[in-house]
Enzyme design. Structure first.
Site, PDB file in Angstrom:
ATOM      1  N   MET A 196      24.277   8.748   3.519  1.00  0.00           N
ATOM      2  CA  MET A 196      24.158   9.879   4.191  1.00  0.00           C
ATOM      3  C   MET A 196      24.404   9.728   5.724  1.00  0.00           C
ATOM      4  O   MET A 196      24.978  10.782   6.283  1.00  0.00           O
ATOM      5  CB  MET A 196      22.961  10.493   3.719  1.00  0.00           C
ATOM      6  CG  MET A 196      22.989  12.120   4.247  1.00  0.00           C
ATOM      7  SD  MET A 196      24.050  13.140   3.557  1.00  0.00           S
ATOM      8  CE  MET A 196      23.237  13.407   1.885  1.00  0.00           C
ATOM      9  N   LYS A 219     -17.702  -0.521   5.305  1.00  0.00           N
ATOM     10  CA  LYS A 219     -18.131  -1.421   4.314  1.00  0.00           C
ATOM     11  C   LYS A 219     -19.524  -1.563   4.137  1.00  0.00           C
ATOM     12  O   LYS A 219     -20.151  -1.901   3.138  1.00  0.00           O
ATOM     13  CB  LYS A 219     -17.585  -2.984   5.005  1.00  0.00           C
ATOM     14  CG  LYS A 219     -17.749  -3.983   3.926  1.00  0.00           C
ATOM     15  CD  LYS A 219     -16.972  -5.239   4.359  1.00  0.00           C
ATOM     16  CE  LYS A 219     -17.034  -6.371   3.319  1.00  0.00           C
ATOM     17  NZ  LYS A 219     -16.222  -7.612   3.799  1.00  0.00           N
ATOM     18  N   GLU A 222       0.892  -1.336  -0.070  1.00  0.00           N
ATOM     19  CA  GLU A 222      -0.065  -0.030   0.059  1.00  0.00           C
ATOM     20  C   GLU A 222       0.972   1.457   0.148  1.00  0.00           C
ATOM     21  O   GLU A 222       0.158   2.248  -0.496  1.00  0.00           O
ATOM     22  CB  GLU A 222      -1.032  -0.007   1.485  1.00  0.00           C
ATOM     23  CG  GLU A 222      -1.950  -1.078   1.127  1.00  0.00           C
ATOM     24  CD  GLU A 222      -1.526  -2.352   1.963  1.00  0.00           C
ATOM     25  OE1 GLU A 222      -2.396  -3.100   2.036  1.00  0.00           O
ATOM     26  OE2 GLU A 222      -0.476  -2.562   2.188  1.00  0.00           O
ATOM     27  N   PHE A 274     -12.104  -6.717  13.860  1.00  0.00           N
ATOM     28  CA  PHE A 274     -11.084  -7.370  12.924  1.00  0.00           C
ATOM     29  C   PHE A 274     -10.623  -6.116  12.034  1.00  0.00           C
ATOM     30  O   PHE A 274     -11.554  -5.844  11.118  1.00  0.00           O
ATOM     31  CB  PHE A 274     -11.401  -8.467  12.303  1.00  0.00           C
ATOM     32  CG  PHE A 274     -10.390  -8.957  11.275  1.00  0.00           C
ATOM     33  CD1 PHE A 274      -9.188  -9.564  11.866  1.00  0.00           C
ATOM     34  CD2 PHE A 274     -10.452  -8.930   9.976  1.00  0.00           C
ATOM     35  CE1 PHE A 274      -8.128 -10.135  11.076  1.00  0.00           C
ATOM     36  CE2 PHE A 274      -9.677  -9.536   9.407  1.00  0.00           C
ATOM     37  CZ  PHE A 274      -8.487 -10.068   9.625  1.00  0.00           C
ATOM     38  N   GLN A 275      -9.272  -5.826  11.898  1.00  0.00           N
ATOM     39  CA  GLN A 275      -8.649  -4.899  10.967  1.00  0.00           C
ATOM     40  C   GLN A 275      -9.307  -3.452  11.170  1.00  0.00           C
ATOM     41  O   GLN A 275      -9.485  -2.837  10.113  1.00  0.00           O
ATOM     42  CB  GLN A 275      -8.769  -5.432   9.512  1.00  0.00           C
ATOM     43  CG  GLN A 275      -7.797  -6.580   9.500  1.00  0.00           C
ATOM     44  CD  GLN A 275      -7.556  -6.964   7.867  1.00  0.00           C
ATOM     45  OE1 GLN A 275      -8.304  -6.552   7.114  1.00  0.00           O
ATOM     46  NE2 GLN A 275      -6.389  -7.458   7.622  1.00  0.00           N
TER      47      GLN A 275
END
Length: 570
Positions: free
Chosen positions: A482, A180, A68, A130-131
């Site tokens: 760096m 959802k 993602e 969940f999630q």
């Protein structure tokens, strides 16, 4: 039935279709298409699955990134190239949290983007389902605006407003969180009242005061920032600089506003800026800031920055004016009409102009490094010149990022896509993918270090899947370059956790992804390597071995004035 009657029936049928209830997910896809978007980037999951169910056959092209974060960077690249909001999709929970770095990067660099996240159904929100995470709360500090859609009928209006917010004024990312059950609900689109276009009046008083300050100045200097690009004002600013005859410097994001070889450009300012540019800022008596925000990497020790100068500040965001450096004259509002309306008439500044030109020539970089190894600044300079005006460099973050900014030739600001405000490692590869898809005819080159490439290397699979003709270069010094340089200079050479000598063979890794790859380790191989890279019709990967001890010069140490530039090496 007559032709006109048939046409009337067809229009009626179309009206009935428009009025028919549709799922929230279908309304989402239609709302995206209504904004002229043709490509989105994302990764599916449970809470966003209804939207993915509505994608096939919609006409919307979906690019499946392999993380993602990659989707967010790729979507933001669309915004960076086109000034239209790019779109990324992710599911709830870890899908949303994986977007966060890309959203923050877009926010810091004022890039328009729409991040669409799935959310658990409303009845279980707040139950640690969940999630489930509070995506709205997590992202609140790093977005321009946020929405949680509670009613599917509101989707068209919310999306239209979200795009307007993302693209107007100072651009930025906008989050839309979609429960959802809202995606699954059937609804007719609600009628949204038309939003009145915001009219920003021209700041005539500020413009007249700016003109007076320019007439009175002996050593005026333009300071060109990234806001110019975001406003689509590159051509207007070029015309202003040229009709004024006043020399100019640029910030990291201002690279390309004037072509790199423009006779009035003294170079980039800041921590790794050009000596001629930094000295000009320190000696000028008038600094005309257009679209810059006086970032600490540009100014060095702020109270010693441009110590003799009055400041004129052009910016669309009033909160930036006098935030860090007091503006003696402010010009707030839309940049393009303001720049077009400024009529600069400086006095005799010929001695000042000649001093800048002489310093630019005196302190110009040298490319005759000794030895047989690959000297990265030379390679990057030759690559950009060979690629020509369609060249687009997308560096990652680190030493190579500064070498790109210092040594590549840029014909336009969109030729230099860099993570400025956030400095996100892993930025280059997915951003370059988005840039190449936004401009298929450009020669887009992802330029990473061996540290940064490992952070989103999975996007090589995206390159392969879609046959994206991206050029990928990895400059491999087997170090976090760096960090190593700073440890050498400011931490008494105590090298801590910067050894990457156990890197894989990156050319073989690329080949395992199905991408043509080769390695360059000697200076004598560079020219042929560049030719092979640019001639490739599909994706290609050039693995370049460079000296682990090479540093970026010049360098302004943290907390020091830009007049105190450290030099090293050659």
């Amino acid at each position: 039935m007559t032709g006109s009657a048939a046409e009337t029936l067809t229009e009626s049928e179309e009206a009935d279709t428009e009025a028919a209830p549709r799922s929230g997910a279908q309304l989402v896809v239609e709302a995206i298409l209504a904004q002229g978007v043709d490509t989105v980037f994302g990764y599916p999951g449970g809470a966003i699955m209804p939207v993915y169910d509505a994608l096939p056959g919609s006409g919307l092209r979906h690019i499946l990134c392999r993380h993602e974060q990659g989707a967010a960077f790729a979507a933001a690249a669309y915004g960076r190239m086109t000034r239209k909001a790019g779109v990324c999709l992710a599911t709830s929970g870890p899908g949303a949290t994986n977007l966060v770095t890309g959203i923050a990067d877009a926010y810091m660099d004022s890039v328009p983007m729409i991040a669409i996240t799935g959310q658990v159904a409303q009845p279980v929100m707040g139950t640690d389902a969940f999630q489930e995470v509070d995506t709205f709360g997590i992202t609140m500090p790093i977005v321009k605006h946020s929405y949680i859609v509670r009613d599917a009928a509101d989707i068209p209006g919310v999306f239209a407003e979200a795009f307007e917010v993302a693209e107007s004024g100072r651009p930025g990312p906008v989050l839309i969180d979609l429960p959802k059950d809202v995606q699954q609900a059937m609804a007719k689109a609600a009628t949204s009242p038309a939003r009145e276009a915001q009219v920003i009046e021209l700041d005539d008083d500020g413009l007249r005061r700016a003109e007076a300050a320019i007439r009175d100045a002996d050593k005026p200097l333009f300071y060109l920032g990234g806001g110019i690009t975001r406003a689509g004002a590159t051509g207007d600013v070029r015309a202003l600089v040229e009709r004024s005859g006043i020399p100019a410097v640029c910030t990291l994001h201002g690279n390309g506003v004037l072509p790199t070889d423009h006779p009035q450009l003294l170079g980039m300012i800041g921590m790794h800026g050009a000596r001629a540019a930094n000295l000009a800022v320190q000696e000028c008596d008038l600094l005309i800031n257009i679209g810059g925000r006086f970032d600490d990497r540009a100014t060095g020790k702020l109270d010693t920055f441009a110590p003799h100068a009055k400041v004129i500040h052009f910016d669309c965001d009033a909160s930036e004016i006098s935030k860090l450096r007091h503006a003696d004259v402010s010009v707030h509002g839309a940049m393009r009409p303001a720049v077009r309306s400024l009529n600069p008439e400086p006095g005799d500044i010929s001695a000042w102009v000649q001093l800048g030109i002489a310093r630019r020539e005196e302190f110009a970089p040298r490319y005759d490094a000794p030895g047989e190894g690959v000297y990265a600044p030379t390679l990057l300079r030759e690559l950009s010149l060979a690629a020509g005006d369609r060249f687009v460099a997308v560096p990652d973050v680190g030493q190579h990022q500064m070498w790109v900014a210092q040594h590549c030739h840029f014909s336009r600001p969109e030729a230099h896509l860099t993570s400025g405000g956030l400095g996100s490692m892993g930025f280059s590869l997915p951003t370059a993918i988005g840039a190449q898809l936004a401009e298929p005819d450009s020669t887009v080159v992802s330029i990473s270090g061996d540290g940064g490439i490992m952070m989103n290397i999975q996007e090589l699979a995206t390159l392969r899947r879609y046959g994206i003709p991206l050029k990928v270069i990895v400059l491999n010094n087997s170090r976090l370059g760096m960090v190593r340089q700073w440890q050498e200079l400011f931490f008494d050479g105590n090298f801590s956790e910067i050894d990457l000598s156990d890197n894989p063979d990156f050319a073989k890794v690329a080949e395992a992804f199905g991408i043509e790859a080769f390695t360059v380790s000697r200076r004598s191989e560079v020219a042929a390597g560049i030719d092979r890279l640019l001639a490739a019709e599909g994706p290609i990967f050039m693995h370049v071995i460079i000296d682990p001890a090479e540093n970026v010069w010049p360098l302004v140490a943290p907390g020091k004035s830009n007049s105190e530039m450290m030099e090293g090496g050659r």
